[in-house]
Design an enzyme around this catalytic site. Structure first.
Site, short mmCIF file in Angstrom:
data_model
loop_
_atom_site.label_atom_id
_atom_site.label_comp_id
_atom_site.label_asym_id
_atom_site.label_seq_id
_atom_site.Cartn_x
_atom_site.Cartn_y
_atom_site.Cartn_z
N HIS A 62 12.67 47.04 91.37
CA HIS A 62 11.24 46.75 91.58
C HIS A 62 10.41 48.02 91.36
CE1 HIS A 62 12.87 43.61 94.61
NE2 HIS A 62 12.26 42.88 93.69
N LYS A 106 12.96 31.44 102.92
CA LYS A 106 14.13 32.26 102.53
C LYS A 106 14.71 33.01 103.73
CE LYS A 106 13.04 33.21 97.65
NZ LYS A 106 12.77 34.28 96.67
N ARG A 131 15.01 40.79 84.34
CA ARG A 131 16.24 41.58 84.28
C ARG A 131 17.13 41.17 83.13
NH1 ARG A 131 17.35 40.53 90.46
NH2 ARG A 131 16.06 38.80 89.82
N SER A 147 17.85 42.12 95.34
CA SER A 147 17.72 42.30 96.79
C SER A 147 18.88 41.61 97.51
CB SER A 147 16.39 41.73 97.28
OG SER A 147 15.32 42.38 96.66
P1 ADP Z 1 10.90 36.43 94.25
O1 ADP Z 1 11.32 35.82 95.55
O2 ADP Z 1 9.47 36.13 93.89
O3 ADP Z 1 11.85 36.23 93.10
P2 ADP Z 1 11.80 39.18 94.28
O4 ADP Z 1 11.40 40.23 95.26
O5 ADP Z 1 13.23 38.80 94.26
O6 ADP Z 1 10.85 37.98 94.62
O7 ADP Z 1 11.39 39.60 92.82
C1 ADP Z 1 10.06 39.86 92.46
C2 ADP Z 1 9.99 40.11 90.96
O8 ADP Z 1 10.72 41.29 90.64
C3 ADP Z 1 10.61 39.02 90.09
O9 ADP Z 1 9.86 38.90 88.91
C4 ADP Z 1 11.99 39.53 89.80
O10 ADP Z 1 12.50 39.00 88.60
C5 ADP Z 1 11.72 41.01 89.69
N1 ADP Z 1 12.92 41.81 89.97
C6 ADP Z 1 13.79 41.68 90.98
N2 ADP Z 1 14.78 42.59 90.91
C7 ADP Z 1 14.51 43.33 89.81
C8 ADP Z 1 15.18 44.41 89.14
N3 ADP Z 1 16.33 44.90 89.58
N4 ADP Z 1 14.62 44.90 88.03
C9 ADP Z 1 13.47 44.38 87.55
N5 ADP Z 1 12.80 43.36 88.10
C10 ADP Z 1 13.31 42.83 89.22
#
Ligand code: ADP
Length: 159
Positions: free
Chosen positions: A17, A41, A90, A128
């Site tokens: 992120h 969640k 990703r 995450s």
């Molecule tokens: P959500 O519950 O909305 O998916 P996340 O916190 O899991 O929330 O992810 C938020 C955004 O960040 C999403 O677009 C996800 O694809 C992106 N994301 C999550 N992990 C990564 C990573 N390792 N690298 C790049 N983008 C990521």
């Protein structure tokens, strides 16, 4: 002023992120990290704690804001006066869900444009969910999260 909204659960925020955010600050004048309550969640960290962690990580970066929200991202974007939605991609596995989400958001708010950035390859396997799992088993997390989050996870699973 070009403003972007980066919504997500960030439970917890990972270096993936952070990689996306550090790219976005070169493209936009202001990036607002919007942390969803995501009650369905059942997050590991309550919203206030996720906000605090992210504020600490980006302390001193005047063009990065952190807010919490519940409800629809399209409503938040309207309220914040932002018409760019930032998401991370990703791998191909993210594509289908993100494509669906972008089209649903467009149907609800035609002026809201979704923009996708990709992280460094070494973060493309990072999530995450995996970070929480590794933390619960006492694994080393320094290559995956900021030290502030690493410490919070350690405390969380020590008690
Ligand atoms: P959500 O519950 O909305 O998916 P996340 O916190 O899991 O929330 O992810 C938020 C955004 O960040 C999403 O677009 C996800 O694809 C992106 N994301 C999550 N992990 C990564 C990573 N390792 N690298 C790049 N983008 C990521």
């Amino acid at each position: 002023m070009k403003k972007a909204l980066y919504p997500g659960t960030f439970d917890p925020i990972t270096l993936g992120h952070i990689d996306i955010i550090s790219r976005a600050v070169h493209l936009f004048d202001e990036v607002t990290i919007a942390i969803a309550t995501s009650e369905t969640k059942t997050p590991l960290f309550p919203l206030e704690e996720r906000i605090r962690q992210i504020e600490l990580i980006f302390q001193g970066n005047k063009n990065i804001r952190t807010i919490g929200f519940t409800g629809l991202v399209v409503d938040l974007a309207k309220k914040e006066g932002v018409n760019i939605l930032l998401r991370g991609l990703r791998a191909v596995s993210d594509f289908e869900y993100e494509f669906q989400l972008a089209n649903m958001n467009r149907a609800m708010s035609p002026d809201l444009e979704s923009v996708f950035l990709t992280p460094k390859a070494k973060f493309s396997f990072l999530s995450s969910t995996l970070v929480r799992e590794i933390a619960s088993m006492g694994g080393k997390l320094s290559s995956f999260v900021d030290p502030i989050v690493e410490e919070a996870l350690r405390k969380r699973f020590q008690d």
